[in-house]
Motif scaffolding. Sequence first.
Motif, short mmCIF file in Angstrom:
data_model
loop_
_atom_site.label_atom_id
_atom_site.label_comp_id
_atom_site.label_asym_id
_atom_site.label_seq_id
_atom_site.Cartn_x
_atom_site.Cartn_y
_atom_site.Cartn_z
N ALA A 184 0.82 -1.22 0.00
CA ALA A 184 0.00 0.00 0.00
C ALA A 184 0.85 1.27 0.00
CB ALA A 184 -0.93 0.01 1.21
N GLY A 185 2.09 1.16 0.46
CA GLY A 185 2.97 2.33 0.50
C GLY A 185 3.71 2.60 -0.78
N PHE A 186 3.66 1.67 -1.75
CA PHE A 186 4.36 1.88 -3.02
C PHE A 186 3.73 3.08 -3.75
CE2 PHE A 186 5.85 -2.82 -3.63
CZ PHE A 186 6.53 -2.73 -2.43
N VAL A 187 4.53 3.77 -4.53
CA VAL A 187 4.12 5.06 -5.13
C VAL A 187 4.15 4.97 -6.65
CG1 VAL A 187 4.60 7.54 -5.25
CG2 VAL A 187 5.11 6.27 -3.14
N ARG A 188 3.01 5.18 -7.26
CA ARG A 188 2.95 5.20 -8.72
C ARG A 188 3.60 6.47 -9.26
NH1 ARG A 188 -3.36 3.38 -8.71
NH2 ARG A 188 -3.02 1.13 -8.58
N PRO A 189 4.21 6.41 -10.45
CA PRO A 189 4.84 7.61 -11.01
C PRO A 189 3.88 8.78 -11.16
CG PRO A 189 5.60 5.66 -12.18
CD PRO A 189 4.52 5.19 -11.24
N SER A 190 2.63 8.51 -11.50
CA SER A 190 1.66 9.60 -11.62
C SER A 190 1.42 10.28 -10.28
CB SER A 190 0.33 9.07 -12.18
OG SER A 190 -0.21 8.06 -11.33
N GLU A 191 1.41 9.48 -9.19
CA GLU A 191 1.26 10.05 -7.85
C GLU A 191 2.48 10.86 -7.46
OE1 GLU A 191 -1.48 6.31 -6.18
OE2 GLU A 191 0.69 6.37 -5.84
N LEU A 192 3.65 10.34 -7.79
CA LEU A 192 4.88 11.08 -7.49
C LEU A 192 4.93 12.38 -8.27
CD1 LEU A 192 7.61 11.35 -6.15
CD2 LEU A 192 8.58 9.93 -7.95
N ALA A 193 4.52 12.35 -9.54
CA ALA A 193 4.51 13.57 -10.35
C ALA A 193 3.61 14.64 -9.73
CB ALA A 193 4.06 13.25 -11.77
N ALA A 194 2.47 14.22 -9.19
CA ALA A 194 1.56 15.16 -8.54
C ALA A 194 2.20 15.75 -7.28
CB ALA A 194 0.24 14.48 -8.20
N MET A 195 2.90 14.92 -6.50
CA MET A 195 3.59 15.41 -5.30
C MET A 195 4.66 16.43 -5.69
SD MET A 195 4.23 11.89 -3.18
CE MET A 195 3.00 10.59 -3.17
N LEU A 196 5.40 16.14 -6.74
CA LEU A 196 6.46 17.05 -7.19
C LEU A 196 5.88 18.38 -7.64
CD1 LEU A 196 8.59 14.43 -9.15
CD2 LEU A 196 9.26 15.57 -7.03
N ARG A 197 4.80 18.34 -8.40
CA ARG A 197 4.16 19.58 -8.84
C ARG A 197 3.69 20.41 -7.65
NH1 ARG A 197 1.86 16.17 -12.75
NH2 ARG A 197 -0.09 16.05 -11.56
N ALA A 198 3.08 19.75 -6.68
CA ALA A 198 2.59 20.44 -5.50
C ALA A 198 3.73 21.09 -4.71
CB ALA A 198 1.80 19.49 -4.61
N ALA A 199 4.92 20.50 -4.81
CA ALA A 199 6.09 21.04 -4.10
C ALA A 199 6.85 22.06 -4.93
CB ALA A 199 7.02 19.89 -3.70
N GLY A 200 6.34 22.38 -6.13
CA GLY A 200 6.98 23.38 -6.97
C GLY A 200 8.15 22.87 -7.78
N LEU A 201 8.20 21.55 -8.02
CA LEU A 201 9.28 20.95 -8.77
C LEU A 201 8.79 20.45 -10.13
CD1 LEU A 201 11.01 18.80 -5.99
CD2 LEU A 201 11.56 21.14 -6.68
N ASP A 202 9.70 20.39 -11.09
CA ASP A 202 9.39 19.88 -12.42
C ASP A 202 9.98 18.49 -12.60
OD1 ASP A 202 8.18 22.35 -13.17
OD2 ASP A 202 10.18 23.19 -13.60
N LEU A 203 9.15 17.51 -12.90
CA LEU A 203 9.63 16.17 -13.18
C LEU A 203 10.31 16.17 -14.54
CD1 LEU A 203 9.82 13.14 -12.50
CD2 LEU A 203 7.56 12.86 -13.56
N VAL A 204 11.58 15.74 -14.58
CA VAL A 204 12.38 15.79 -15.80
C VAL A 204 12.55 14.41 -16.43
CG1 VAL A 204 14.66 16.37 -16.74
CG2 VAL A 204 13.64 17.81 -14.96
N GLU A 205 12.75 13.39 -15.61
CA GLU A 205 13.08 12.08 -16.17
C GLU A 205 12.70 10.96 -15.21
OE1 GLU A 205 17.05 9.75 -17.94
OE2 GLU A 205 17.06 11.93 -17.67
#
Length: 236
Positions: A184-205
């Motif tokens: 249940a704690g594993f993180v999908r890339p789409s979920e991580l991308a949303a966390m990064l956006r919320a933190a003001g970061l740009d997912l590059v690769e």
Amino acid sequence: MSEVQGNVDPAELRRFAAHASRWWDADGEARTLHDLNPVRVRWIADHVSLQGARLLDAGCGGGLLSEALAHRGAHVTGIDLTPELIEVARLHLHESGVRVDYRLQSAEDLARAEPGAFDAVCCMELLEHVPDPAALVQALATALKPGGTLILSTLNRTPWAFAGAILGAEYVFRLLPRGTHHYAGFVRPSELAAMLRAAGLDLVELAGLAYEPLTRRAWIVDRVDVNYLALARKPG
């Protein structure tokens, strides 16, 4: 061990503390980390100019990644909330001869004390072990300088990850103690991308990390359905 408050599961700290004494044993409970570490270090070095960079290793454990990055010229600060692991990491510096600033400190506390202090931040295999991964990502982003790079490694929430990281690693090959991972704690890339956006970061690769337990070989792949690396940048 006293109970630690904040974005941490005390049971996880106890689990890692139990194996601290064998952290640097390449054939011990951390053998998979030993096998993956050189591949991760090369990938990081391909994306971050390490020489002279101030770098944070969040969730540093006993210091495998921290020392490897210090060997490549980075000024590394390693933080963890497991006292036994920080002690092991500090003791190993006497053997390795490199310099790492190890601290018993959370990412949130460090970010409040030193916002915008680091050229790069690495956080390997920690997101899936904390109660609030989004809060951790926000803290790591806060610690980054404008233009800085965040590199994360975590596990995708897929049937293949369940089969490989839990059934295979913990039950079939016994590479890890049972209970190390919780699906249940594993993180999908789409979920991580949303966390990064919320933190003001740009997912590059994104890049996948494959591992063959019989040969102990690890390598970078295009598929991200099990273990994957993510690189994000803070706008300058």
